[in-house]
Design a protein around this motif. Structure first.
Motif, PDB file in Angstrom:
ATOM      1  N   LEU A   1       0.654  -1.274   0.316  1.00 53.53           N
ATOM      2  CA  LEU A   1       0.223  -0.161   0.071  1.00 53.53           C
ATOM      3  C   LEU A   1       0.794   1.464  -0.029  1.00 53.53           C
ATOM      4  O   LEU A   1       0.536   2.159  -0.558  1.00 53.53           O
ATOM      5  CB  LEU A   1      -0.931  -0.037   1.271  1.00 53.53           C
ATOM      6  CG  LEU A   1      -2.270  -1.112   1.249  1.00 53.53           C
ATOM      7  CD1 LEU A   1      -3.092  -0.968   2.603  1.00 53.53           C
ATOM      8  CD2 LEU A   1      -2.760  -0.841   0.268  1.00 53.53           C
ATOM      9  N   ILE A   2       2.050   1.245   0.788  1.00 54.06           N
ATOM     10  CA  ILE A   2       2.652   2.296   0.833  1.00 54.06           C
ATOM     11  C   ILE A   2       3.583   2.562  -0.586  1.00 54.06           C
ATOM     12  O   ILE A   2       3.718   3.742  -1.099  1.00 54.06           O
ATOM     13  CB  ILE A   2       4.079   1.964   1.744  1.00 54.06           C
ATOM     14  CG1 ILE A   2       3.201   2.314   3.263  1.00 54.06           C
ATOM     15  CG2 ILE A   2       5.069   3.160   1.676  1.00 54.06           C
ATOM     16  CD1 ILE A   2       2.976   4.135   3.533  1.00 54.06           C
ATOM     17  N   PHE A   3       3.937   1.535  -1.231  1.00 52.77           N
ATOM     18  CA  PHE A   3       4.407   1.682  -2.336  1.00 52.77           C
ATOM     19  C   PHE A   3       3.233   2.390  -3.641  1.00 52.77           C
ATOM     20  O   PHE A   3       3.803   3.356  -4.369  1.00 52.77           O
ATOM     21  CB  PHE A   3       4.862   0.220  -3.118  1.00 52.77           C
ATOM     22  CG  PHE A   3       5.166   0.449  -4.411  1.00 52.77           C
ATOM     23  CD1 PHE A   3       6.795   0.570  -4.641  1.00 52.77           C
ATOM     24  CD2 PHE A   3       4.539   0.079  -5.906  1.00 52.77           C
ATOM     25  CE1 PHE A   3       7.424   0.680  -5.841  1.00 52.77           C
ATOM     26  CE2 PHE A   3       5.027   0.074  -6.951  1.00 52.77           C
ATOM     27  CZ  PHE A   3       6.426   0.418  -6.981  1.00 52.77           C
ATOM     28  N   LYS A   4       2.159   2.162  -3.419  1.00 51.99           N
ATOM     29  CA  LYS A   4       1.067   2.556  -4.217  1.00 51.99           C
ATOM     30  C   LYS A   4       0.890   3.962  -3.810  1.00 51.99           C
ATOM     31  O   LYS A   4       0.617   4.920  -4.596  1.00 51.99           O
ATOM     32  CB  LYS A   4      -0.266   1.677  -3.992  1.00 51.99           C
ATOM     33  CG  LYS A   4      -1.356   1.933  -5.043  1.00 51.99           C
ATOM     34  CD  LYS A   4      -2.649   1.045  -4.990  1.00 51.99           C
ATOM     35  CE  LYS A   4      -3.566   1.061  -5.905  1.00 51.99           C
ATOM     36  NZ  LYS A   4      -4.506   0.286  -5.857  1.00 51.99           N
ATOM     37  N   TYR A   5       0.862   4.186  -2.506  1.00 49.98           N
ATOM     38  CA  TYR A   5       0.592   5.692  -1.916  1.00 49.98           C
ATOM     39  C   TYR A   5       1.453   6.608  -2.418  1.00 49.98           C
ATOM     40  O   TYR A   5       1.365   7.661  -2.723  1.00 49.98           O
ATOM     41  CB  TYR A   5       0.408   5.454  -0.430  1.00 49.98           C
ATOM     42  CG  TYR A   5       0.433   6.663   0.260  1.00 49.98           C
ATOM     43  CD1 TYR A   5      -0.541   7.374   0.647  1.00 49.98           C
ATOM     44  CD2 TYR A   5       1.792   7.254   0.963  1.00 49.98           C
ATOM     45  CE1 TYR A   5      -0.569   8.726   1.509  1.00 49.98           C
ATOM     46  CE2 TYR A   5       1.587   8.226   1.759  1.00 49.98           C
ATOM     47  CZ  TYR A   5       0.474   8.959   1.981  1.00 49.98           C
ATOM     48  OH  TYR A   5       0.524  10.276   2.882  1.00 49.98           O
ATOM     49  N   LYS A   6       2.994   6.154  -2.393  1.00 54.58           N
ATOM     50  CA  LYS A   6       3.665   7.225  -2.601  1.00 54.58           C
ATOM     51  C   LYS A   6       4.089   7.414  -4.268  1.00 54.58           C
ATOM     52  O   LYS A   6       4.265   8.398  -4.682  1.00 54.58           O
ATOM     53  CB  LYS A   6       5.315   6.560  -2.285  1.00 54.58           C
ATOM     54  CG  LYS A   6       5.640   6.803  -0.627  1.00 54.58           C
ATOM     55  CD  LYS A   6       6.825   6.282   0.012  1.00 54.58           C
ATOM     56  CE  LYS A   6       7.058   6.555   1.273  1.00 54.58           C
ATOM     57  NZ  LYS A   6       8.403   6.147   1.645  1.00 54.58           N
ATOM     58  N   GLY A   7       3.754   6.050  -5.023  1.00 57.92           N
ATOM     59  CA  GLY A   7       4.030   6.222  -6.464  1.00 57.92           C
ATOM     60  C   GLY A   7       2.703   6.900  -7.265  1.00 57.92           C
ATOM     61  O   GLY A   7       3.115   7.636  -8.030  1.00 57.92           O
ATOM     62  N   TYR A   8       1.563   6.531  -6.885  1.00 61.09           N
ATOM     63  CA  TYR A   8       0.518   6.812  -7.661  1.00 61.09           C
ATOM     64  C   TYR A   8      -0.888   6.871  -6.663  1.00 61.09           C
ATOM     65  O   TYR A   8      -1.825   5.945  -6.565  1.00 61.09           O
ATOM     66  CB  TYR A   8       0.164   5.873  -8.798  1.00 61.09           C
ATOM     67  CG  TYR A   8      -0.948   6.302  -9.970  1.00 61.09           C
ATOM     68  CD1 TYR A   8      -0.613   7.704 -10.291  1.00 61.09           C
ATOM     69  CD2 TYR A   8      -1.968   5.820 -10.122  1.00 61.09           C
ATOM     70  CE1 TYR A   8      -1.534   8.346 -11.150  1.00 61.09           C
ATOM     71  CE2 TYR A   8      -2.982   6.116 -10.836  1.00 61.09           C
ATOM     72  CZ  TYR A   8      -2.739   7.572 -11.517  1.00 61.09           C
ATOM     73  OH  TYR A   8      -3.509   8.039 -12.394  1.00 61.09           O
ATOM     74  N   PRO A   9      -0.743   7.981  -5.617  1.00 57.62           N
ATOM     75  CA  PRO A   9      -1.762   7.971  -4.745  1.00 57.62           C
ATOM     76  C   PRO A   9      -3.244   8.132  -5.322  1.00 57.62           C
ATOM     77  O   PRO A   9      -4.183   7.595  -4.521  1.00 57.62           O
ATOM     78  CB  PRO A   9      -1.590   9.301  -3.811  1.00 57.62           C
ATOM     79  CG  PRO A   9      -0.383   9.980  -4.716  1.00 57.62           C
ATOM     80  CD  PRO A   9       0.103   9.021  -5.699  1.00 57.62           C
ATOM     81  N   LYS A  10      -3.602   8.641  -6.514  1.00 61.39           N
ATOM     82  CA  LYS A  10      -4.676   8.780  -7.145  1.00 61.39           C
ATOM     83  C   LYS A  10      -5.372   7.249  -7.199  1.00 61.39           C
ATOM     84  O   LYS A  10      -6.611   7.330  -7.394  1.00 61.39           O
ATOM     85  CB  LYS A  10      -4.781   9.559  -8.353  1.00 61.39           C
ATOM     86  CG  LYS A  10      -4.371  10.948  -8.447  1.00 61.39           C
ATOM     87  CD  LYS A  10      -4.371  11.684  -9.624  1.00 61.39           C
ATOM     88  CE  LYS A  10      -4.270  13.142  -9.690  1.00 61.39           C
ATOM     89  NZ  LYS A  10      -4.377  13.608 -11.135  1.00 61.39           N
ATOM     90  N   SER A  11      -4.461   6.352  -7.191  1.00 60.08           N
ATOM     91  CA  SER A  11      -5.163   5.142  -7.688  1.00 60.08           C
ATOM     92  C   SER A  11      -5.746   4.257  -6.312  1.00 60.08           C
ATOM     93  O   SER A  11      -6.370   3.129  -6.402  1.00 60.08           O
ATOM     94  CB  SER A  11      -3.804   4.028  -8.175  1.00 60.08           C
ATOM     95  OG  SER A  11      -2.928   3.909  -7.267  1.00 60.08           O
TER      96      SER A  11
END
Length: 211
Positions: free
Chosen positions: A44-54
């Motif tokens: 989740l942190i990877f997604k949050y940092k990289g593409y939070p809109k998703s």
């Protein structure tokens, strides 16, 4: 940390309503630590940092409420945060960015840190970083707003701290003309904000790490 209300009206002026979903703290604690879970913290942190809109509202809930089950989070009583807050008060925005980035790396879902970084990037006219952190902030706020509707104890909004409660109050446009009453519970404190018979219930959580 009341000085962080500076741009909340800008942050949330375009916010819509979130779909409500019950927060399952046991599931959050378990999933964040489980490597094969889609809600694993590192994923989740990877997604949050990289593409939070998703991020969807459930993922945002897992990130926001998952902070309660981490032992490396930074609190407002931490000397490192106090130094950051002092730099903010002095309008030393370059220093805010330097210190804020270091604390963000350690505790990326900390709303207080994100707010200071937002002001610093706004003041230094760094639009890219401002919009990136604004999207992250909105995602976490969406997780809070989806925790309830605030109409009763059973459906109270859930927040991790008193500071986050005041952020939510600004989102909801609840001001000084409301009075507050409090009621303890086994895992938190209910604050009931009332104006002319209209009540908003917010629960400040006191959760503990389990082994």
């Amino acid at each position: 940390m009341r000085y962080h209300f500076f741009l909340l009206f800008i942050l949330f002026s375009v916010f819509g309503f979130s779909q409500k979903s019950k927060v399952d703290f046991k599931a959050i604690e378990k999933s964040l630590k489980k490597t094969d879970s889609p809600y694993n913290y590192e994923k989740l942190i990877f997604k949050y940092k990289g593409y939070p809109k998703s991020l969807d509202s459930i993922e945002s809930q897992y990130l926001y409420y998952g902070r309660n089950f981490r032992n490396d989070k930074i609190t407002t009583s931490d000397d490192r945060f106090k130094n950051l807050a002092e730099a903010f008060k002095q309008n030393s925005f370059e220093e805010c960015i330097k210190q804020g980035k270091a604390l963000y790396d350690k505790d990326p879902t900390n709303l207080d840190i994100l707010l200071i970084l937002l002001r610093a990037y706004d003041s230094t006219k760094d639009g890219n970083n401002f919009m990136h952190h604004l999207t992250q902030f909105r995602s976490l706020a969406d997780g809070i707003k989806s925790s309830g509707d605030g109409k009763s104890e059973k459906t109270a909004y859930l927040v991790n701290s008193v500071g986050d409660e005041y952020i939510l109050l600004n989102i909801l446009n609840i001001g000084k003309d409301y009075t507050r009453g409090s009621k303890p519970s086994k895992d938190g404190m209910y604050d009931i904000w009332e104006k002319e018979g209209n009540k908003i219930y917010i629960k400040v959580l006191y959760l503990e790490l389990t082994n």
